[in-house]
Design an enzyme around this catalytic site. Structure first.
Site, PDB file in Angstrom:
ATOM      1  N   TYR A  13       0.818  -1.217   0.000  1.00 37.98           N
ATOM      2  CA  TYR A  13       0.000   0.000   0.000  1.00 37.98           C
ATOM      3  C   TYR A  13       0.857   1.277   0.000  1.00 37.98           C
ATOM      4  O   TYR A  13       0.874   2.029  -0.973  1.00 37.98           O
ATOM      5  CB  TYR A  13      -0.943  -0.065   1.198  1.00 37.98           C
ATOM      6  CG  TYR A  13      -1.719   1.186   1.501  1.00 37.98           C
ATOM      7  CD1 TYR A  13      -2.343   1.916   0.492  1.00 37.98           C
ATOM      8  CD2 TYR A  13      -1.844   1.628   2.818  1.00 37.98           C
ATOM      9  CE1 TYR A  13      -3.067   3.054   0.793  1.00 37.98           C
ATOM     10  CE2 TYR A  13      -2.570   2.763   3.135  1.00 37.98           C
ATOM     11  CZ  TYR A  13      -3.177   3.474   2.115  1.00 37.98           C
ATOM     12  OH  TYR A  13      -3.894   4.605   2.414  1.00 37.98           O
ATOM     13  N   ASP A  33       9.811  -7.526  -3.604  1.00 43.26           N
ATOM     14  CA  ASP A  33       8.560  -7.840  -2.899  1.00 43.26           C
ATOM     15  C   ASP A  33       8.271  -9.323  -3.094  1.00 43.26           C
ATOM     16  O   ASP A  33       8.477  -9.859  -4.186  1.00 43.26           O
ATOM     17  CB  ASP A  33       7.410  -7.002  -3.495  1.00 43.26           C
ATOM     18  CG  ASP A  33       6.219  -6.900  -2.561  1.00 43.26           C
ATOM     19  OD1 ASP A  33       5.876  -5.769  -2.176  1.00 43.26           O
ATOM     20  OD2 ASP A  33       5.625  -7.936  -2.208  1.00 43.26           O
ATOM     21  N   TYR A 143       4.360  -5.118  17.444  1.00 42.41           N
ATOM     22  CA  TYR A 143       4.601  -4.456  16.158  1.00 42.41           C
ATOM     23  C   TYR A 143       5.459  -3.198  16.359  1.00 42.41           C
ATOM     24  O   TYR A 143       6.496  -3.018  15.717  1.00 42.41           O
ATOM     25  CB  TYR A 143       3.259  -4.096  15.504  1.00 42.41           C
ATOM     26  CG  TYR A 143       3.386  -3.112  14.377  1.00 42.41           C
ATOM     27  CD1 TYR A 143       4.056  -3.458  13.215  1.00 42.41           C
ATOM     28  CD2 TYR A 143       2.857  -1.825  14.481  1.00 42.41           C
ATOM     29  CE1 TYR A 143       4.199  -2.540  12.174  1.00 42.41           C
ATOM     30  CE2 TYR A 143       2.990  -0.907  13.454  1.00 42.41           C
ATOM     31  CZ  TYR A 143       3.659  -1.270  12.306  1.00 42.41           C
ATOM     32  OH  TYR A 143       3.809  -0.366  11.292  1.00 42.41           O
ATOM     33  N   PHE A 171       1.921   8.113  11.250  1.00 43.15           N
ATOM     34  CA  PHE A 171       0.712   7.969  12.036  1.00 43.15           C
ATOM     35  C   PHE A 171      -0.204   7.083  11.172  1.00 43.15           C
ATOM     36  O   PHE A 171       0.275   6.105  10.648  1.00 43.15           O
ATOM     37  CB  PHE A 171       0.233   9.348  12.491  1.00 43.15           C
ATOM     38  CG  PHE A 171       1.096   9.795  13.674  1.00 43.15           C
ATOM     39  CD1 PHE A 171       2.470  10.007  13.496  1.00 43.15           C
ATOM     40  CD2 PHE A 171       0.591   9.883  14.947  1.00 43.15           C
ATOM     41  CE1 PHE A 171       3.306  10.317  14.586  1.00 43.15           C
ATOM     42  CE2 PHE A 171       1.410  10.203  16.037  1.00 43.15           C
ATOM     43  CZ  PHE A 171       2.757  10.417  15.848  1.00 43.15           C
ATOM     44  N   GLN A 208     -17.584  -2.580  13.624  1.00 45.25           N
ATOM     45  CA  GLN A 208     -17.316  -2.759  15.045  1.00 45.25           C
ATOM     46  C   GLN A 208     -16.421  -1.606  15.492  1.00 45.25           C
ATOM     47  O   GLN A 208     -15.383  -1.378  14.882  1.00 45.25           O
ATOM     48  CB  GLN A 208     -16.543  -4.069  15.293  1.00 45.25           C
ATOM     49  CG  GLN A 208     -17.224  -5.321  14.788  1.00 45.25           C
ATOM     50  CD  GLN A 208     -18.530  -5.575  15.519  1.00 45.25           C
ATOM     51  OE1 GLN A 208     -18.606  -5.378  16.736  1.00 45.25           O
ATOM     52  NE2 GLN A 208     -19.546  -5.981  14.785  1.00 45.25           N
ATOM     53  N   ARG A 223      -6.956   9.104  16.201  1.00 43.75           N
ATOM     54  CA  ARG A 223      -5.775   8.870  15.361  1.00 43.75           C
ATOM     55  C   ARG A 223      -5.572  10.040  14.415  1.00 43.75           C
ATOM     56  O   ARG A 223      -6.513  10.749  14.076  1.00 43.75           O
ATOM     57  CB  ARG A 223      -5.968   7.586  14.503  1.00 43.75           C
ATOM     58  CG  ARG A 223      -6.059   6.305  15.301  1.00 43.75           C
ATOM     59  CD  ARG A 223      -4.692   5.896  15.839  1.00 43.75           C
ATOM     60  NE  ARG A 223      -4.743   4.641  16.598  1.00 43.75           N
ATOM     61  CZ  ARG A 223      -5.040   4.559  17.888  1.00 43.75           C
ATOM     62  NH1 ARG A 223      -5.335   5.642  18.587  1.00 43.75           N
ATOM     63  NH2 ARG A 223      -5.035   3.381  18.492  1.00 43.75           N
ATOM     64  N   ARG A 282      -9.411  -3.465  21.362  1.00 44.33           N
ATOM     65  CA  ARG A 282      -8.480  -4.363  20.673  1.00 44.33           C
ATOM     66  C   ARG A 282      -7.123  -4.269  21.387  1.00 44.33           C
ATOM     67  O   ARG A 282      -6.630  -3.169  21.629  1.00 44.33           O
ATOM     68  CB  ARG A 282      -8.351  -3.913  19.214  1.00 44.33           C
ATOM     69  CG  ARG A 282      -7.501  -4.795  18.345  1.00 44.33           C
ATOM     70  CD  ARG A 282      -7.570  -4.356  16.883  1.00 44.33           C
ATOM     71  NE  ARG A 282      -6.952  -3.058  16.652  1.00 44.33           N
ATOM     72  CZ  ARG A 282      -6.830  -2.484  15.452  1.00 44.33           C
ATOM     73  NH1 ARG A 282      -7.298  -3.086  14.376  1.00 44.33           N
ATOM     74  NH2 ARG A 282      -6.258  -1.312  15.306  1.00 44.33           N
ATOM     75  N   GLY A 284      -3.461  -3.841  22.356  1.00 40.76           N
ATOM     76  CA  GLY A 284      -2.373  -3.073  21.727  1.00 40.76           C
ATOM     77  C   GLY A 284      -2.798  -1.688  21.280  1.00 40.76           C
ATOM     78  O   GLY A 284      -1.947  -0.855  20.962  1.00 40.76           O
TER      79      GLY A 284
HETATM   80  N1  UDP Z   1     -10.872   0.295  14.608  1.00 42.69           N
HETATM   81  C1  UDP Z   1     -12.171   0.007  14.963  1.00 42.69           C
HETATM   82  N2  UDP Z   1     -12.835  -0.961  14.232  1.00 42.69           N
HETATM   83  C2  UDP Z   1     -12.255  -1.625  13.200  1.00 42.69           C
HETATM   84  C3  UDP Z   1     -10.933  -1.307  12.841  1.00 42.69           C
HETATM   85  C4  UDP Z   1     -10.263  -0.325  13.582  1.00 42.69           C
HETATM   86  O1  UDP Z   1     -12.721   0.573  15.888  1.00 42.69           O
HETATM   87  O2  UDP Z   1     -12.917  -2.499  12.594  1.00 42.69           O
HETATM   88  C5  UDP Z   1     -10.155   1.353  15.362  1.00 42.69           C
HETATM   89  C6  UDP Z   1      -8.889   0.854  16.026  1.00 42.69           C
HETATM   90  O3  UDP Z   1      -9.180   0.398  17.318  1.00 42.69           O
HETATM   91  C7  UDP Z   1      -8.038   2.135  16.027  1.00 42.69           C
HETATM   92  C8  UDP Z   1      -8.506   2.907  14.806  1.00 42.69           C
HETATM   93  O4  UDP Z   1      -9.756   2.325  14.439  1.00 42.69           O
HETATM   94  O5  UDP Z   1      -8.330   2.902  17.161  1.00 42.69           O
HETATM   95  C9  UDP Z   1      -7.550   2.773  13.635  1.00 42.69           C
HETATM   96  O6  UDP Z   1      -7.266   1.400  13.473  1.00 42.69           O
HETATM   97  P1  UDP Z   1      -6.530   0.844  12.208  1.00 42.69           P
HETATM   98  O7  UDP Z   1      -6.494  -0.663  12.333  1.00 42.69           O
HETATM   99  O8  UDP Z   1      -7.117   1.418  10.979  1.00 42.69           O
HETATM  100  O9  UDP Z   1      -5.064   1.450  12.321  1.00 42.69           O
HETATM  101  P2  UDP Z   1      -3.988   1.360  13.528  1.00 42.69           P
HETATM  102  O10 UDP Z   1      -4.281   2.547  14.408  1.00 42.69           O
HETATM  103  O11 UDP Z   1      -4.141   0.054  14.203  1.00 42.69           O
HETATM  104  O12 UDP Z   1      -2.683   1.499  12.822  1.00 42.69           O
END
Ligand code: UDP
Length: 334
Positions: A13, A33, A143, A171, A208, A223, A282, A284
């Site tokens: 990406y 890749d 990660y 970010f 979700q 974020r 989630r 982490g």
């Molecule tokens: N998130 C969410 N539902 C989802 C996917 C992500 O609520 O189905 C939230 C996740 O908890 C985080 C934000 O969206 O706070 C961004 O998550 P993403 O996986 O896009 O990127 P990350 O911050 O993990 O790099």
């Protein structure tokens, strides 16, 4: 003379958008890749694609033997925060070992510049937000730790082998190329915006929200979403800067959006509504990650062109709507 740049993960990406920007800036690009997560169709035709795995030292050595590489941009790696909390050794092992294999070959072949695709996940629960480069590093996920270990290894690559490096701590990379069919297509998809766009398309029933009890204004995680073309631009610019010295930069637009605000933007841009359910946090995830981009703006003259979430979502929606199955649809000319 144009530089010859080795881009690992150039079919992925962020990597594919960077390859495009590097070519547009007049460089020659070799993409390395394994195409496990990347897509052949995402690699610009002007770039040379070497299919191989960074875990395979012999394959890495062959690429350096075939091309005289001036600088490396390293995107390849495992990138999911959630998965890293279930399979930490995959991240702490593979991500780090692949970077070491690459650096060993770089040192052996006299490569002097290296750009690492790093992450704001190295900051863990930051002591202050927005996050500048002086905030203490304390990764909150395997990660983030794997990227931080690579950042530390780079210090020794510089110290011992004179490899100047830039760590670009992204970010949240988001959006898609405004003109060309380059976009986000992960399998499985775990990221917020593409999942929400799938809800808008009717491919998914409901979104979700992972936790609504965070200490943030609406209880959902905040974020800093930075457009993938703006990220690509930071890579092009930083290649010159590190001719002299190594640098680390936080790369975000300096403005945070909550999960609920992003979902509202998706509904607005797509003109749809979809059910949103709250599920547990989630592992982490951190409450709030927003960049202070002052350093990269001052030292690199970097400015994000995409400064609001609707424009970022709209760029992703354009391709997601046209190619609902991503590169699979593009390949079949759907
Ligand atoms: N998130 C969410 N539902 C989802 C996917 C992500 O609520 O189905 C939230 C996740 O908890 C985080 C934000 O969206 O706070 C961004 O998550 P993403 O996986 O896009 O990127 P990350 O911050 O993990 O790099």
């Amino acid at each position: 003379m144009p530089d010859t740049l080795l881009v690992t993960g150039g079919a992925g990406y962020v990597g594919s958008h960077c390859v495009r920007a590097l070519l547009d800036a007049g460089h020659r690009v070799v993409v390395f890749d394994n195409l496990r997560h990347g897509h052949r169709a995402a690699v610009a035709p002007e770039a040379e694609l070497e299919v191989g795995d960074l875990a395979d030292k012999a394959a890495v050595g062959r690429v350096f033997a075939r091309h005289r590489i001036d600088a490396i941009l390293h995107f390849a790696g495992n990138i999911q925060v959630g998965e890293s909390m279930r399979r930490p050794f995959l991240y702490l092992g593979d991500n780090v070992q692949c970077a070491v294999n690459l650096l060993e070959a770089a040192a052996e072949h006299g490569v002097r510049r290296f750009v690492l695709s790093s992450t704001c996940a190295i900051f863990g629960a930051p002591e202050r937000v927005p996050i500048d480069e002086d905030v203490s590093i304390a990764p909150g996920s395997a990660y983030g730790e794997s990227k931080y270990l690579i950042e530390r290894i780079l210090r020794w690559a510089d110290e011992v082998h004179g490899i100047r490096y830039a760590c670009l701590r992204y970010f949240n990379a988001a959006g898609a190329h405004p003109d060309l069919p380059l976009f986000e297509d992960h399998e499985p998809e775990t990221h917020l915006i593409p999942l929400a766009l799938d809800c808008a398309l009717g491919k998914r029933q409901a979104m979700q929200v992972f936790g609504d009890d965070y200490p943030t204004p609406d209880g959902t995680c905040v974020r800093d979403y930075v457009h993938v073309c703006d990220l690509a631009d930071a890579h092009v610019k930083v290649l010159d800067l590190i001719r002299d010295r190594s640098r680390s930069f936080n790369v975000g637009i300096g403005r945070g959006y909550s999960v609920r605000e992003v979902l509202a933007a998706v509904a607005r841009v797509t003109g749809t509504t979809f059910p949103v359910d709250v599920s547990p946090r989630r592992a982490g995830d951190l409450a709030q990650l927003v960049a202070d981009p002052a350093r990269i703006m001052t030292e690199l003259g970097w400015r994000p062109r995409f400064a609001d979430i609707d424009a970022i979502v709209a760029s992703a929606w354009r391709w997601r709507r046209r190619y609902p199955r991503g590169y699979a649809d593009l390949a079949t000319g759907m």
